[in-house]
Design a protein around this motif. Structure first.
Motif, PDB file in Angstrom:
ATOM      1  N   PRO A  57     -14.556 -13.534   0.634  1.00 47.85           N
ATOM      2  CA  PRO A  57     -13.304 -14.196   1.024  1.00 47.85           C
ATOM      3  C   PRO A  57     -12.117 -13.262   0.816  1.00 47.85           C
ATOM      4  N   PRO A  58     -10.944 -13.624   1.343  1.00 46.13           N
ATOM      5  CA  PRO A  58      -9.757 -12.792   1.147  1.00 46.13           C
ATOM      6  C   PRO A  58      -9.489 -12.569  -0.338  1.00 46.13           C
ATOM      7  N   ARG A  59      -9.097 -11.353  -0.653  1.00 48.31           N
ATOM      8  CA  ARG A  59      -8.773 -11.042  -2.044  1.00 48.31           C
ATOM      9  C   ARG A  59      -7.305 -11.358  -2.306  1.00 48.31           C
ATOM     10  N   THR A  60      -7.004 -11.619  -3.560  1.00 50.32           N
ATOM     11  CA  THR A  60      -5.628 -11.820  -3.974  1.00 50.32           C
ATOM     12  C   THR A  60      -5.143 -10.550  -4.646  1.00 50.32           C
ATOM     13  N   GLU A  61      -4.041 -10.007  -4.161  1.00 53.44           N
ATOM     14  CA  GLU A  61      -3.429  -8.848  -4.792  1.00 53.44           C
ATOM     15  C   GLU A  61      -2.230  -9.316  -5.602  1.00 53.44           C
ATOM     16  N   TYR A  62      -2.072  -8.725  -6.762  1.00 48.63           N
ATOM     17  CA  TYR A  62      -0.986  -9.114  -7.664  1.00 48.63           C
ATOM     18  C   TYR A  62       0.056  -8.016  -7.752  1.00 48.63           C
ATOM     19  N   GLU A  63       1.312  -8.443  -7.838  1.00 47.81           N
ATOM     20  CA  GLU A  63       2.439  -7.529  -7.982  1.00 47.81           C
ATOM     21  C   GLU A  63       3.318  -8.044  -9.108  1.00 47.81           C
ATOM     22  N   ILE A  64       3.735  -7.167  -9.993  1.00 46.91           N
ATOM     23  CA  ILE A  64       4.548  -7.609 -11.119  1.00 46.91           C
ATOM     24  C   ILE A  64       5.942  -8.009 -10.634  1.00 46.91           C
ATOM     25  N   THR A  65       6.469  -9.087 -11.183  1.00 42.85           N
ATOM     26  CA  THR A  65       7.791  -9.585 -10.809  1.00 42.85           C
ATOM     27  C   THR A  65       8.852  -9.019 -11.765  1.00 42.85           C
ATOM     28  N   GLN A 109      10.604 -10.812 -13.784  1.00 45.78           N
ATOM     29  CA  GLN A 109      10.343 -11.498 -15.047  1.00 45.78           C
ATOM     30  C   GLN A 109       9.154 -10.859 -15.762  1.00 45.78           C
ATOM     31  N   GLY A 110       8.139 -10.497 -14.987  1.00 38.91           N
ATOM     32  CA  GLY A 110       6.960  -9.862 -15.568  1.00 38.91           C
ATOM     33  C   GLY A 110       7.287  -8.501 -16.157  1.00 38.91           C
ATOM     34  N   THR A 111       8.158  -7.758 -15.478  1.00 38.49           N
ATOM     35  CA  THR A 111       8.565  -6.442 -15.978  1.00 38.49           C
ATOM     36  C   THR A 111       9.319  -6.586 -17.296  1.00 38.49           C
ATOM     37  N   GLU A 112      10.206  -7.572 -17.369  1.00 35.76           N
ATOM     38  CA  GLU A 112      10.940  -7.820 -18.614  1.00 35.76           C
ATOM     39  C   GLU A 112       9.984  -8.169 -19.745  1.00 35.76           C
ATOM     40  N   GLU A 113       9.009  -9.020 -19.461  1.00 38.39           N
ATOM     41  CA  GLU A 113       8.044  -9.432 -20.483  1.00 38.39           C
ATOM     42  C   GLU A 113       7.163  -8.262 -20.904  1.00 38.39           C
ATOM     43  N   TYR A 114       6.782  -7.437 -19.936  1.00 37.40           N
ATOM     44  CA  TYR A 114       5.960  -6.262 -20.230  1.00 37.40           C
ATOM     45  C   TYR A 114       6.670  -5.346 -21.226  1.00 37.40           C
TER      46      TYR A 114
END
Length: 206
Positions: free
Chosen positions: A62-70, A72-77
């Motif tokens: 099936p189609p894969r899901t690709e993730y990209e940091i947001t 908010q995610g960059t701040e949390e990282y």
């Protein structure tokens, strides 16, 4: 996992899993296939990652899901990275991950955080010495003294390692943020992972 996604720009779950196994994270952390895929989904729900639906996988699934940091995610990282670098008593996997992503910070900030870490270690050691005198040996408190003896030795070892790292960084070791091309610690698409576990998981093709 946020760091792995950030290094790729966009990455599907299996790429993240492959990177973590390449780094040996399955040996020093709880990063197992099921937990990796679950965590990626949860971080997307929390707004730390953006999930992109893509074309069907090359494996014919099936189609894969690709993730990209947001944002908010960059701040949390970066919040977690900075916290892990100054915290002396966190889990080993947090410390290992923090060292692995240390160069995402400017050199001066990395040094400052590590100096803060050393200060906290010294403060903790001093608090132990309020109840324990190393020169008198652990036997002074019965076998319980071995616990405090372990704490003192651990503090000394942690402080020595941290001071050595600071010295190497101040001496120009490694490439930090905005200094040039960083060390490439991820696998290219299709590159064989010599450290892969080979364990299949239903989430590998999604």
């Amino acid at each position: 996992m946020l760091g792995a996604v950030r290094m790729h720009g966009r990455a599907h779950g299996y790429q993240v899993r492959n990177d973590l196994e390449y780094w040996g994270a399955h040996e020093w952390s709880a990063a197992k296939p099921g937990s990796i895929y679950h965590a990626l989904k949860q971080m997307a729900k929390q707004g730390l990652l953006h999930a992109h639906e893509t074309a069907p996988s090359t494996a014919g699934g099936p189609p894969r899901t690709e993730y990209e940091i947001t944002g908010q995610g960059t701040e949390e990282y970066f919040r977690m990275l900075r916290e892990a670098l100054v915290t002396y008593d966190q889990r080993g996997d947090m410390k290992t991950a923090a060292v692995g992503f240390l160069v995402d910070l400017p050199r001066a900030e990395a040094v400052a955080l590590l100096k803060e870490r050393t200060l906290r270690i010294e403060q903790w050691r001093a608090s132990v010495l309020e109840h324990y005198i190393p020169e008198e040996g652990p036997e002074q408190l019965g076998h319980i003294g071995e616990i405090m003896n372990m704490w003192v030795h651990t503090a000394d070892s942690e402080a020595e390692w941290t001071r050595g790292l600071i010295e190497r960084i101040e001496g120009g070791a490694y490439t930090f943020a905005d200094e040039g091309d960083p060390f490439v610690g991820i696998l290219a698409e299709g590159e064989e992972n010599p450290y892969a576990t080979g364990e299949r998981h239903p989430g590998d093709d999604r």
